[in-house]
Motif scaffolding. Structure first.
Motif, PDB file in Angstrom:
ATOM      1  N   ARG A  34       0.693  -1.308  -0.056  1.00 28.70           N
ATOM      2  CA  ARG A  34      -0.244   0.002   0.124  1.00 28.70           C
ATOM      3  C   ARG A  34       0.858   1.333  -0.148  1.00 28.70           C
ATOM      4  O   ARG A  34       0.369   2.502  -0.215  1.00 28.70           O
ATOM      5  CB  ARG A  34      -0.997  -0.039   1.222  1.00 28.70           C
ATOM      6  CG  ARG A  34      -0.182   0.046   2.644  1.00 28.70           C
ATOM      7  CD  ARG A  34      -0.953  -0.062   3.763  1.00 28.70           C
ATOM      8  NE  ARG A  34      -1.833   1.329   3.988  1.00 28.70           N
ATOM      9  CZ  ARG A  34      -2.834   1.436   4.421  1.00 28.70           C
ATOM     10  NH1 ARG A  34      -3.531   0.626   5.246  1.00 28.70           N
ATOM     11  NH2 ARG A  34      -3.401   2.703   4.693  1.00 28.70           N
ATOM     12  N   ALA A  35       2.322   1.147   0.150  1.00 30.72           N
ATOM     13  CA  ALA A  35       3.216   2.514   0.145  1.00 30.72           C
ATOM     14  C   ALA A  35       3.288   3.053  -1.075  1.00 30.72           C
ATOM     15  O   ALA A  35       3.078   2.394  -2.082  1.00 30.72           O
ATOM     16  CB  ALA A  35       4.346   1.866   0.826  1.00 30.72           C
ATOM     17  N   LEU A  36       3.479   4.193  -1.456  1.00 22.84           N
ATOM     18  CA  LEU A  36       3.671   5.074  -2.390  1.00 22.84           C
ATOM     19  C   LEU A  36       5.122   4.702  -2.744  1.00 22.84           C
ATOM     20  O   LEU A  36       6.013   4.704  -1.728  1.00 22.84           O
ATOM     21  CB  LEU A  36       3.287   6.372  -2.176  1.00 22.84           C
ATOM     22  CG  LEU A  36       2.043   6.791  -1.869  1.00 22.84           C
ATOM     23  CD1 LEU A  36       2.008   8.622  -1.575  1.00 22.84           C
ATOM     24  CD2 LEU A  36       0.913   6.564  -2.899  1.00 22.84           C
ATOM     25  N   PRO A  37       5.442   4.870  -3.906  1.00 17.71           N
ATOM     26  CA  PRO A  37       6.660   4.793  -4.443  1.00 17.71           C
ATOM     27  C   PRO A  37       7.589   6.045  -3.871  1.00 17.71           C
ATOM     28  O   PRO A  37       7.243   6.903  -4.065  1.00 17.71           O
ATOM     29  CB  PRO A  37       6.832   4.826  -5.871  1.00 17.71           C
ATOM     30  CG  PRO A  37       5.351   4.108  -6.152  1.00 17.71           C
ATOM     31  CD  PRO A  37       4.784   4.604  -5.212  1.00 17.71           C
ATOM     32  N   VAL A  41       6.539  10.260  -3.689  1.00 16.97           N
ATOM     33  CA  VAL A  41       6.488  11.027  -2.526  1.00 16.97           C
ATOM     34  C   VAL A  41       7.240  12.300  -2.545  1.00 16.97           C
ATOM     35  O   VAL A  41       6.836  13.488  -2.249  1.00 16.97           O
ATOM     36  CB  VAL A  41       6.948  10.070  -1.103  1.00 16.97           C
ATOM     37  CG1 VAL A  41       7.135  11.121   0.148  1.00 16.97           C
ATOM     38  CG2 VAL A  41       6.061   8.896  -1.053  1.00 16.97           C
ATOM     39  N   PHE A  42       8.763  12.180  -3.183  1.00 14.45           N
ATOM     40  CA  PHE A  42       9.592  13.360  -3.355  1.00 14.45           C
ATOM     41  C   PHE A  42       8.888  14.267  -4.411  1.00 14.45           C
ATOM     42  O   PHE A  42       9.202  15.549  -3.949  1.00 14.45           O
ATOM     43  CB  PHE A  42      10.932  12.869  -3.625  1.00 14.45           C
ATOM     44  CG  PHE A  42      11.708  12.408  -2.622  1.00 14.45           C
ATOM     45  CD1 PHE A  42      11.948  13.259  -1.440  1.00 14.45           C
ATOM     46  CD2 PHE A  42      12.171  11.069  -2.522  1.00 14.45           C
ATOM     47  CE1 PHE A  42      12.786  12.789  -0.294  1.00 14.45           C
ATOM     48  CE2 PHE A  42      12.995  10.778  -1.392  1.00 14.45           C
ATOM     49  CZ  PHE A  42      13.229  11.503  -0.007  1.00 14.45           C
ATOM     50  N   MET A  48       4.536  20.602  -3.677  1.00 15.96           N
ATOM     51  CA  MET A  48       4.015  21.566  -2.400  1.00 15.96           C
ATOM     52  C   MET A  48       4.959  22.755  -2.017  1.00 15.96           C
ATOM     53  O   MET A  48       4.688  23.516  -1.887  1.00 15.96           O
ATOM     54  CB  MET A  48       3.636  20.360  -1.259  1.00 15.96           C
ATOM     55  CG  MET A  48       2.291  19.741  -1.392  1.00 15.96           C
ATOM     56  SD  MET A  48       1.686  18.840  -0.004  1.00 15.96           S
ATOM     57  CE  MET A  48       3.063  17.618   0.412  1.00 15.96           C
ATOM     58  N   HIS A  49       6.103  22.272  -1.970  1.00 17.64           N
ATOM     59  CA  HIS A  49       7.242  23.350  -1.636  1.00 17.64           C
ATOM     60  C   HIS A  49       7.143  24.327  -2.630  1.00 17.64           C
ATOM     61  O   HIS A  49       7.089  25.556  -2.157  1.00 17.64           O
ATOM     62  CB  HIS A  49       8.599  22.578  -1.160  1.00 17.64           C
ATOM     63  CG  HIS A  49       9.729  23.527  -0.896  1.00 17.64           C
ATOM     64  ND1 HIS A  49       9.677  24.157   0.077  1.00 17.64           N
ATOM     65  CD2 HIS A  49      10.813  24.234  -1.762  1.00 17.64           C
ATOM     66  CE1 HIS A  49      10.849  25.047   0.201  1.00 17.64           C
ATOM     67  NE2 HIS A  49      11.336  24.964  -1.032  1.00 17.64           N
ATOM     68  N   THR A  50       7.255  23.948  -3.950  1.00 17.78           N
ATOM     69  CA  THR A  50       7.331  24.915  -4.799  1.00 17.78           C
ATOM     70  C   THR A  50       6.324  25.917  -4.929  1.00 17.78           C
ATOM     71  O   THR A  50       6.483  27.232  -5.123  1.00 17.78           O
ATOM     72  CB  THR A  50       7.509  24.153  -6.284  1.00 17.78           C
ATOM     73  OG1 THR A  50       8.954  23.535  -6.346  1.00 17.78           O
ATOM     74  CG2 THR A  50       7.738  25.411  -7.267  1.00 17.78           C
TER      75      THR A  50
END
Length: 56
Positions: A34-37, A41-42, A48-50
């Protein structure tokens, strides 16, 4: 010795760990698929930071 200030801070952190972090960690152990690659994520964090960096 734990100061009153540290104790007041630690109670919400302990609640957050118990109520939100632990259930997610258990779910991830039960179903790691179920984890995202990591690359995804990065990319999402960078986007979001940009966006936040450009907004006055």
């Amino acid at each position: 010795m734990v100061s009153a200030e540290n104790h007041a801070f630690s109670l919400p952190v302990e609640r957050w760990l118990r109520e939100q972090v632990v259930p997610i960690a258990v779910a991830m152990q039960d179903d790691p698929g179920r984890a995202l690659p990591l690359a995804q994520v990065f990319l999402e964090i960078h986007a979001m930071h940009t966006k936040r960096s450009r907004t006055p």
